[in-house]
Scaffold this motif. Structure first.
Motif, PDB file in Angstrom:
ATOM      1  N   TYR A 120      44.261  67.565  40.673  1.00 31.54           N
ATOM      2  CA  TYR A 120      44.112  66.164  40.871  1.00 31.54           C
ATOM      3  C   TYR A 120      45.008  65.628  41.968  1.00 31.54           C
ATOM      4  CZ  TYR A 120      40.113  65.116  37.688  1.00 31.54           C
ATOM      5  OH  TYR A 120      38.851  65.058  37.416  1.00 31.54           O
ATOM      6  N   TYR A 121      46.263  65.866  41.777  1.00 29.28           N
ATOM      7  CA  TYR A 121      47.307  65.528  42.685  1.00 29.28           C
ATOM      8  C   TYR A 121      46.723  65.663  44.089  1.00 29.28           C
ATOM      9  CZ  TYR A 121      51.434  65.429  45.487  1.00 29.28           C
ATOM     10  OH  TYR A 121      52.586  65.186  46.440  1.00 29.28           O
ATOM     11  N   TYR A 122      46.089  66.644  44.585  1.00 30.16           N
ATOM     12  CA  TYR A 122      45.731  66.862  45.822  1.00 30.16           C
ATOM     13  C   TYR A 122      44.708  66.272  46.307  1.00 30.16           C
ATOM     14  CZ  TYR A 122      49.589  70.595  46.286  1.00 30.16           C
ATOM     15  OH  TYR A 122      50.759  70.975  46.557  1.00 30.16           O
ATOM     16  N   ARG A 123      43.459  66.195  45.382  1.00 27.06           N
ATOM     17  CA  ARG A 123      42.363  65.980  45.939  1.00 27.06           C
ATOM     18  C   ARG A 123      41.700  64.397  45.234  1.00 27.06           C
ATOM     19  NH1 ARG A 123      40.787  68.364  49.774  1.00 27.06           N
ATOM     20  NH2 ARG A 123      38.553  69.082  49.367  1.00 27.06           N
ATOM     21  N   LEU A 124      42.504  63.693  44.452  1.00 18.94           N
ATOM     22  CA  LEU A 124      41.988  62.633  43.541  1.00 18.94           C
ATOM     23  C   LEU A 124      41.602  61.586  44.488  1.00 18.94           C
ATOM     24  CD1 LEU A 124      41.283  61.524  40.949  1.00 18.94           C
ATOM     25  CD2 LEU A 124      43.446  60.948  40.262  1.00 18.94           C
ATOM     26  N   ALA A 149      33.210  51.916  42.387  1.00 19.57           N
ATOM     27  CA  ALA A 149      34.306  51.944  41.560  1.00 19.57           C
ATOM     28  C   ALA A 149      35.302  53.054  41.781  1.00 19.57           C
ATOM     29  CB  ALA A 149      33.886  52.094  40.042  1.00 19.57           C
ATOM     30  N   PHE A 150      34.964  53.821  42.733  1.00 23.06           N
ATOM     31  CA  PHE A 150      35.804  54.921  43.242  1.00 23.06           C
ATOM     32  C   PHE A 150      37.391  54.659  43.208  1.00 23.06           C
ATOM     33  CE2 PHE A 150      38.227  57.576  46.185  1.00 23.06           C
ATOM     34  CZ  PHE A 150      38.167  58.926  45.512  1.00 23.06           C
ATOM     35  N   PRO A 151      37.811  53.591  43.834  1.00 23.69           N
ATOM     36  CA  PRO A 151      39.374  53.581  43.848  1.00 23.69           C
ATOM     37  C   PRO A 151      39.865  52.973  42.527  1.00 23.69           C
ATOM     38  CG  PRO A 151      37.899  52.271  45.551  1.00 23.69           C
ATOM     39  CD  PRO A 151      37.125  52.907  44.751  1.00 23.69           C
ATOM     40  N   PHE A 152      39.073  52.332  41.766  1.00 22.02           N
ATOM     41  CA  PHE A 152      39.565  52.080  40.245  1.00 22.02           C
ATOM     42  C   PHE A 152      39.567  53.310  39.473  1.00 22.02           C
ATOM     43  CE2 PHE A 152      38.234  51.200  35.732  1.00 22.02           C
ATOM     44  CZ  PHE A 152      39.330  50.454  35.650  1.00 22.02           C
ATOM     45  N   VAL A 157      42.600  57.489  36.526  1.00 23.83           N
ATOM     46  CA  VAL A 157      42.884  58.888  36.104  1.00 23.83           C
ATOM     47  C   VAL A 157      44.105  59.470  36.535  1.00 23.83           C
ATOM     48  CG1 VAL A 157      42.180  61.358  36.871  1.00 23.83           C
ATOM     49  CG2 VAL A 157      40.401  59.715  36.458  1.00 23.83           C
ATOM     50  N   ARG A 158      44.893  58.765  37.590  1.00 22.92           N
ATOM     51  CA  ARG A 158      46.031  58.993  38.120  1.00 22.92           C
ATOM     52  C   ARG A 158      46.968  58.490  37.074  1.00 22.92           C
ATOM     53  NH1 ARG A 158      47.808  61.133  42.704  1.00 22.92           N
ATOM     54  NH2 ARG A 158      46.090  60.809  43.564  1.00 22.92           N
ATOM     55  N   GLN A 159      46.726  57.389  36.655  1.00 25.55           N
ATOM     56  CA  GLN A 159      47.400  56.718  35.535  1.00 25.55           C
ATOM     57  C   GLN A 159      47.517  57.325  34.275  1.00 25.55           C
ATOM     58  OE1 GLN A 159      46.347  52.890  34.142  1.00 25.55           O
ATOM     59  NE2 GLN A 159      48.278  52.300  33.940  1.00 25.55           N
ATOM     60  N   LEU A 160      46.084  57.774  34.037  1.00 22.50           N
ATOM     61  CA  LEU A 160      45.912  58.361  32.569  1.00 22.50           C
ATOM     62  C   LEU A 160      46.619  59.754  32.362  1.00 22.50           C
ATOM     63  CD1 LEU A 160      44.370  58.273  29.975  1.00 22.50           C
ATOM     64  CD2 LEU A 160      42.385  59.753  31.093  1.00 22.50           C
ATOM     65  N   TYR A 161      46.815  60.475  33.523  1.00 23.81           N
ATOM     66  CA  TYR A 161      47.355  61.689  33.475  1.00 23.81           C
ATOM     67  C   TYR A 161      48.976  61.807  34.075  1.00 23.81           C
ATOM     68  CZ  TYR A 161      42.573  63.265  31.996  1.00 23.81           C
ATOM     69  OH  TYR A 161      41.417  63.301  31.610  1.00 23.81           O
ATOM     70  N   GLU A 166      56.113  65.046  41.208  1.00 22.20           N
ATOM     71  CA  GLU A 166      56.977  65.797  40.283  1.00 22.20           C
ATOM     72  C   GLU A 166      56.159  66.482  39.279  1.00 22.20           C
ATOM     73  OE1 GLU A 166      57.426  62.777  41.329  1.00 22.20           O
ATOM     74  OE2 GLU A 166      59.094  63.268  42.676  1.00 22.20           O
ATOM     75  N   SER A 167      55.243  65.493  38.726  1.00 27.70           N
ATOM     76  CA  SER A 167      54.268  66.465  37.592  1.00 27.70           C
ATOM     77  C   SER A 167      53.363  67.457  38.158  1.00 27.70           C
ATOM     78  CB  SER A 167      53.309  65.125  36.978  1.00 27.70           C
ATOM     79  OG  SER A 167      52.312  64.810  37.688  1.00 27.70           O
ATOM     80  N   ALA A 168      52.903  67.155  39.380  1.00 30.13           N
ATOM     81  CA  ALA A 168      52.431  68.419  40.178  1.00 30.13           C
ATOM     82  C   ALA A 168      53.142  69.780  40.183  1.00 30.13           C
ATOM     83  CB  ALA A 168      51.702  68.151  41.279  1.00 30.13           C
TER      84      ALA A 168
END
Length: 259
Positions: A120-124, A149-152, A157-161, A166-168
């Protein structure tokens, strides 16, 4: 419907997000065990209106006459009891069964999570990529909702995970560590992770590792390696060349039959 030629057999319902590697784990088990099923695919966020009805928050969910299952491992254990193929995902021998279950837990809790976050870091933020990953086979109103709603959804998803650079990097370290565990278990040309036949451990590893291996036989993966970011493609090539990577790719070639 899959396995429509099988008669007098319950048809289970599988609720998924198309690209989910945990859903691929269950989808593969259903195909391997020749269990008839209908797959109901949903776009992330929109899937909650369905999963909530069955007491779950995520996918996969399996709806059977006898019960509802909201965890991929619980689903595989249930499927193993209704297999039509004569094949068993879990060995009867106690020591082998323990090994299979421990490996499956390792892959579920570490590998699957790290691969999701790293990918997700690379493709989200790539709308075209996520449209292919999230929208295949989903209801029309959900596909329309995705465009709006894609931007939301992406931001949520980025916030949830907690997806950051650094996390990637941390997730990639975890992926490599699990691959090394598998490398060591497959030393001396062992054909499978536990015992002398395919088990839930092998299937789980291959399905959850698929996003970092890009097997051609995968029914949903959405990009060719040359279309991926350079850093991402380099990691995929690195992992494909490992003993563990070769094991998963072989299983996709030899065992991943889609009906």
């Amino acid at each position: 419907m899959n396995h429509s030629t099988v008669s007098n057999t319950e048809v289970v319902r599988l609720i998924t997000i198309p690209i989910s590697h945990y859903c691929e784990k269950v989808r593969w088990a259903l195909d391997l065990l020749k269990i008839p099923y209908v797959e109901e695919q949903h776009v992330p966020a929109f899937h909650r209106s369905v999963t909530r009805k069955y007491g779950g928050s995520s996918v996969p969910i399996l709806v059977a006459k006898s019960s509802i299952f909201t965890d991929s491992t619980d689903i595989l254990h249930y499927l193993n009891t209704i297999s039509l193929s004569g094949f068993c995902l879990y060995p009867e021998q106690a020591e082998l069964l323990r090994e299979v279950e421990e490996l499956e837990e390792l892959f579920d809790t570490r590998l699957g999570v790290d691969i999701r976050n790293w990918g997700y870091y690379y493709r989200l933020d790539n709308r075209q990529t996520m449209r292919k990953a999230w929208c295949k086979g989903t209801p029309l109103f959900e596909r329309v909702g995705f465009e709006i709603a894609f931007p939301f959804i992406s931001a949520k998803v980025r916030q949830l995970y907690s997806i950051t650079a650094e996390s990637a990097a941390f997730s990639l370290q975890g992926i490599r560590e699990v691959f090394e565990i598998v490398n060591q278990r497959l030393a001396d040309d062992r054909p499978y992770l536990a015992g002398d036949r395919l088990s839930a451990a092998d299937l789980t590893f291959a399905a959850l590792a698929a996003p970092v291996l890009q097997p051609r036989e995968h029914p949903v993966l959405v990009a060719k390696i040359e279309e991926l970011p350079i850093d991402m493609a380099a990691v995929i090539k690195e992992l494909q060349a490992t003993v563990a990577g070769n094991h998963a790719l072989r299983l996709y070639r030899e065992q991943r039959q889609v009906y």
